[in-house]
Design a protein around this motif. Structure first.
Motif, PDB file in Angstrom:
ATOM      1  N   SER A  19       0.851  -1.191   0.000  1.00  0.00           N
ATOM      2  CA  SER A  19       0.000   0.000   0.000  1.00  0.00           C
ATOM      3  C   SER A  19       0.887   1.242   0.000  1.00  0.00           C
ATOM      4  O   SER A  19       2.095   1.163   0.214  1.00  0.00           O
ATOM      5  N   TYR A  20       0.241   2.357  -0.249  1.00  0.00           N
ATOM      6  CA  TYR A  20       0.933   3.652  -0.280  1.00  0.00           C
ATOM      7  C   TYR A  20       0.209   4.599   0.669  1.00  0.00           C
ATOM      8  O   TYR A  20      -1.015   4.655   0.680  1.00  0.00           O
ATOM      9  N   SER A  21       0.972   5.324   1.469  1.00  0.00           N
ATOM     10  CA  SER A  21       0.405   6.286   2.403  1.00  0.00           C
ATOM     11  C   SER A  21       0.909   7.679   2.073  1.00  0.00           C
ATOM     12  O   SER A  21       2.084   7.858   1.726  1.00  0.00           O
ATOM     13  N   ALA A  22       0.013   8.632   2.188  1.00  0.00           N
ATOM     14  CA  ALA A  22       0.379  10.035   2.021  1.00  0.00           C
ATOM     15  C   ALA A  22       0.220  10.708   3.369  1.00  0.00           C
ATOM     16  O   ALA A  22      -0.821  10.580   4.014  1.00  0.00           O
ATOM     17  N   GLU A  23       1.251  11.370   3.811  1.00  0.00           N
ATOM     18  CA  GLU A  23       1.197  12.165   5.038  1.00  0.00           C
ATOM     19  C   GLU A  23       1.115  13.616   4.580  1.00  0.00           C
ATOM     20  O   GLU A  23       1.938  14.048   3.768  1.00  0.00           O
ATOM     21  N   PHE A  24       0.137  14.367   5.052  1.00  0.00           N
ATOM     22  CA  PHE A  24      -0.113  15.702   4.516  1.00  0.00           C
ATOM     23  C   PHE A  24      -0.852  16.560   5.534  1.00  0.00           C
ATOM     24  O   PHE A  24      -1.279  16.076   6.589  1.00  0.00           O
ATOM     25  N   TYR A  25      -0.991  17.823   5.192  1.00  0.00           N
ATOM     26  CA  TYR A  25      -1.727  18.763   6.029  1.00  0.00           C
ATOM     27  C   TYR A  25      -2.989  19.215   5.314  1.00  0.00           C
ATOM     28  O   TYR A  25      -2.976  19.485   4.118  1.00  0.00           O
ATOM     29  N   LEU A  26      -4.077  19.293   6.064  1.00  0.00           N
ATOM     30  CA  LEU A  26      -5.309  19.955   5.644  1.00  0.00           C
ATOM     31  C   LEU A  26      -5.460  21.122   6.601  1.00  0.00           C
ATOM     32  O   LEU A  26      -5.822  20.929   7.767  1.00  0.00           O
ATOM     33  N   GLY A  27      -5.145  22.306   6.140  1.00  0.00           N
ATOM     34  CA  GLY A  27      -5.092  23.452   7.048  1.00  0.00           C
ATOM     35  C   GLY A  27      -3.941  23.239   8.006  1.00  0.00           C
ATOM     36  O   GLY A  27      -2.806  23.029   7.590  1.00  0.00           O
ATOM     37  N   ILE A  28      -4.257  23.226   9.313  1.00  0.00           N
ATOM     38  CA  ILE A  28      -3.206  23.017  10.314  1.00  0.00           C
ATOM     39  C   ILE A  28      -3.210  21.590  10.860  1.00  0.00           C
ATOM     40  O   ILE A  28      -2.384  21.251  11.691  1.00  0.00           O
ATOM     41  N   GLU A  29      -4.138  20.757  10.385  1.00  0.00           N
ATOM     42  CA  GLU A  29      -4.223  19.378  10.873  1.00  0.00           C
ATOM     43  C   GLU A  29      -3.400  18.445   9.994  1.00  0.00           C
ATOM     44  O   GLU A  29      -3.465  18.507   8.773  1.00  0.00           O
ATOM     45  N   LYS A  30      -2.650  17.569  10.655  1.00  0.00           N
ATOM     46  CA  LYS A  30      -1.831  16.595   9.939  1.00  0.00           C
ATOM     47  C   LYS A  30      -2.624  15.299   9.778  1.00  0.00           C
ATOM     48  O   LYS A  30      -3.245  14.813  10.732  1.00  0.00           O
ATOM     49  N   TRP A  31      -2.608  14.742   8.573  1.00  0.00           N
ATOM     50  CA  TRP A  31      -3.363  13.532   8.243  1.00  0.00           C
ATOM     51  C   TRP A  31      -2.466  12.517   7.568  1.00  0.00           C
ATOM     52  O   TRP A  31      -1.410  12.855   7.032  1.00  0.00           O
ATOM     53  N   GLU A  32      -2.922  11.271   7.576  1.00  0.00           N
ATOM     54  CA  GLU A  32      -2.298  10.204   6.811  1.00  0.00           C
ATOM     55  C   GLU A  32      -3.405   9.414   6.140  1.00  0.00           C
ATOM     56  O   GLU A  32      -4.344   8.968   6.803  1.00  0.00           O
ATOM     57  N   ALA A  33      -3.330   9.253   4.827  1.00  0.00           N
ATOM     58  CA  ALA A  33      -4.302   8.467   4.066  1.00  0.00           C
ATOM     59  C   ALA A  33      -3.567   7.326   3.386  1.00  0.00           C
ATOM     60  O   ALA A  33      -2.446   7.503   2.903  1.00  0.00           O
ATOM     61  N   THR A  34      -4.201   6.155   3.350  1.00  0.00           N
ATOM     62  CA  THR A  34      -3.566   4.970   2.781  1.00  0.00           C
ATOM     63  C   THR A  34      -4.410   4.425   1.632  1.00  0.00           C
ATOM     64  O   THR A  34      -5.641   4.373   1.729  1.00  0.00           O
ATOM     65  N   PHE A  35      -3.734   3.997   0.575  1.00  0.00           N
ATOM     66  CA  PHE A  35      -4.366   3.512  -0.651  1.00  0.00           C
ATOM     67  C   PHE A  35      -3.707   2.221  -1.094  1.00  0.00           C
ATOM     68  O   PHE A  35      -2.509   2.021  -0.861  1.00  0.00           O
ATOM     69  N   ASP A  36      -4.470   1.361  -1.764  1.00  0.00           N
ATOM     70  CA  ASP A  36      -3.833   0.187  -2.361  1.00  0.00           C
ATOM     71  C   ASP A  36      -3.237   0.597  -3.711  1.00  0.00           C
ATOM     72  O   ASP A  36      -3.502   1.700  -4.194  1.00  0.00           O
ATOM     73  N   PRO A  37      -2.425  -0.247  -4.346  1.00  0.00           N
ATOM     74  CA  PRO A  37      -1.748   0.155  -5.588  1.00  0.00           C
ATOM     75  C   PRO A  37      -2.688   0.513  -6.739  1.00  0.00           C
ATOM     76  O   PRO A  37      -2.291   1.245  -7.646  1.00  0.00           O
TER      77      PRO A  37
END
Length: 103
Positions: A74-92
């Motif tokens: 899987s692939y994860s993206a670590e990112f910000y939405l405004g001032i909140e930090k998020w991590e989203a995970t996706f399959d290939p």
């Protein structure tokens, strides 16, 4: 007496194993111990789904998660939405798996 002792032992061991297992899952979802990779190596369907879902994301970092974490790569993206930090995970193939807000 032995049966009672065995019953008490089983009743305390089972919840402890579930707790340890759930903490290990949370620890993975809350920390990037996957391999950091450049965005150019992330499959195009994953990047497209990410852009559709999180068009306002900033400071995105990508991670490759070997099959050991979720049963498949899987692939994860670590990112910000405004001032909140998020991590989203996706399959290939670009299918969204889950997202967590990081504290």
């Amino acid at each position: 007496m032995k049966k009672l002792l065995l019953a008490v032992l089983l009743c305390t061991a089972a919840p402890a194993m579930v707790l340890v297992s759930s903490q290990a899952t949370y620890a993975r979802s809350g920390s990037n111990d996957g391999t950091s990779i450049p965005a150019s190596t992330v499959p195009k369907p994953v990047r497209q789904t990410f852009r559709q879902m999180y068009s306002t994301a900033s400071q995105t970092k990508w991670f490759y998660n070997p099959p050991v974490y979720y049963g498949t790569a899987s692939y994860s993206a670590e990112f910000y939405l405004g001032i909140e930090k998020w991590e989203a995970t996706f399959d290939p193939s670009g299918t969204f798996l889950f997202a967590v807000r990081k504290v």
